[in-house]
Design a protein around this motif. Structure first.
Motif, PDB file in Angstrom:
ATOM      1  N   ASP A 295      24.905  17.918  17.618  1.00  0.00           N
ATOM      2  CA  ASP A 295      24.179  18.832  16.742  1.00  0.00           C
ATOM      3  C   ASP A 295      24.087  18.309  15.310  1.00  0.00           C
ATOM      4  N   TRP A 297      22.206  17.062  12.333  1.00  0.00           N
ATOM      5  CA  TRP A 297      20.807  17.240  11.938  1.00  0.00           C
ATOM      6  C   TRP A 297      20.078  15.924  11.702  1.00  0.00           C
ATOM      7  N   GLN A 331      31.137  18.030  15.497  1.00  0.00           N
ATOM      8  CA  GLN A 331      30.366  19.166  15.015  1.00  0.00           C
ATOM      9  C   GLN A 331      29.659  18.814  13.711  1.00  0.00           C
TER      10      GLN A 331
END
Length: 356
Positions: A295, A297, A331
């Motif tokens: 995840d 970006w 994360q």
């Protein structure tokens, strides 16, 4: 013609992502701080026992190391007291002299934001207060380490924010501490145990926010020259060839510096590209690694290069040819050094030279 059209569309998308994510950071780009720090003229005008001092702009780190090898302790200490800002940033000078010089230089600024850098026990290997400031700090015993790693951070990092409170294990110092602990060292930046010394190197002018600076390569090119000289300085004082851990925009810096460093490994994580189409095109004998969390970006940034915008092929893509670092449990964009992650375990193994 169809392929060219797709390139134009993708390039336009890259600009749109930059502009639309957070707007342009400012009307003007960051001015890259290069060259020796203030005080270089006084340094050049000085001498020791009738010998001219090595030009901080022109002398190689190896030449600097040879010069200091010919000085006694009295002469060395005199230079620390007279020219702390120059000596503290002089690649190739003895490590302990640079630590002492940078304590003096940070204290001499009289600015509260730099006061912590002058605290006893800190091993600040470089400190330049010009602009937003640059700083490099050693975690561990660099003089005795069997392995050395250098953290090369991305945007929004500088000397003014270096000691700011951050989420643990993020930022250059947080990443360095986490890697030091993962390789068996202590959490403090003192000497301690462990075979790995880690350097948090905020040694270039990083982009601020999201804008043309972060989409272009101008600041990375200036940073690459500084990184190459910094690693040459490590070599000049007998430190082991380093592993470069390059985060986000820092991986662009590492990509451009790759052919001019003696790194054993280059690890790109959260990377927008390294300004090369393949790992082989980096022109380095170092092993090249890449990691990207599920995840992060950065995956939304198009991997293109067009009219100076964008940084090219995704280093985690099979086409690039880098070794993959497991990162499925990472994360966000800055979670690669979080304790317990597979990425940190892999980073530690690479830092210790355990992966062949």
């Amino acid at each position: 013609m169809r392929r060219f059209g797709r390139t134009l569309v993708t390039a336009a998308l890259a600009v749109a992502v930059v502009a639309g994510t957070a707007g342009w950071a400012s009307g003007e780009g960051q001015a890259a701080v290069t060259g020796p720090p203030p005080g270089a003229a006084a340094w050049r005008a000085d001498s020791v026992y009738g010998r001219a001092l090595p030009d901080p702009a022109g002398a190689t780190p190896a030449e600097v190391a040879r010069f200091f090898a010919g000085l006694d302790d009295s002469a060395r200490q005199a230079l620390v007291r007279s020219h702390p800002l120059v000596l503290g940033n002089l690649d190739g000078a003895p490590l302990t002299l640079r630590y002492e010089a940078n304590r003096i230089a940070a204290r001499a600024t009289g600015e509260a934001r730099y006061a912590s850098l002058a605290a006893p026990g800190r091993q600040v290997l470089a400190f330049d207060p010009r602009g937003r400031g640059q700083v490099a700090e050693v975690f561990g015993d660099l003089e005795r380490a069997r392995h050395v790693s250098v953290i090369v951070p991305g945007s929004d990092n500088d000397a003014t924010t270096y000691d700011a409170v951050r989420t643990p294990h993020t930022g250059p110092a947080g990443m360095a501490r986490a890697l030091r602990v993962a390789t068996g060292g202590d959490a403090a930046n003192g000497h301690g145990s462990g075979d790995v010394a880690v350097i948090a190197w905020t040694g270039y002018t990083t982009p601020v926010g999201v804008g043309l600076d972060v989409a272009g390569g101008r600041l990375a090119e200036a940073g690459a020259a500084r990184l190459a000289r910094f690693t040459a300085g490590l070599d000049a004082v007998g430190a082991p060839d380093p592993v470069l851990f390059c985060h986000s925009y820092g991986s662009v810096v590492c990509g451009l510096a790759a052919r001019d460093t003696d790194a054993t490994d280059i690890v790109a994580f959260g990377s927008p590209g390294m300004r090369a189409d393949t790992a082989a095109a980096l022109g380095t004998r170092a092993r090249v690694w890449a990691a990207r969390g599920p995840d992060d970006w950065i995956a939304d940034v198009p991997n293109v290069r067009f009219a100076g915008i964008g940084h090219g092929v995704d280093p985690t893509s099979p086409a690039f040819g880098a070794r993959r670092v497991p990162a499925a449990d990472v994360q966000g964009h800055t979670g690669y050094f979080a304790p317990g992650t597979r990425s940190l375990a892999a980073f530690a193994a690479i830092a210790k030279g355990e992966v062949r």
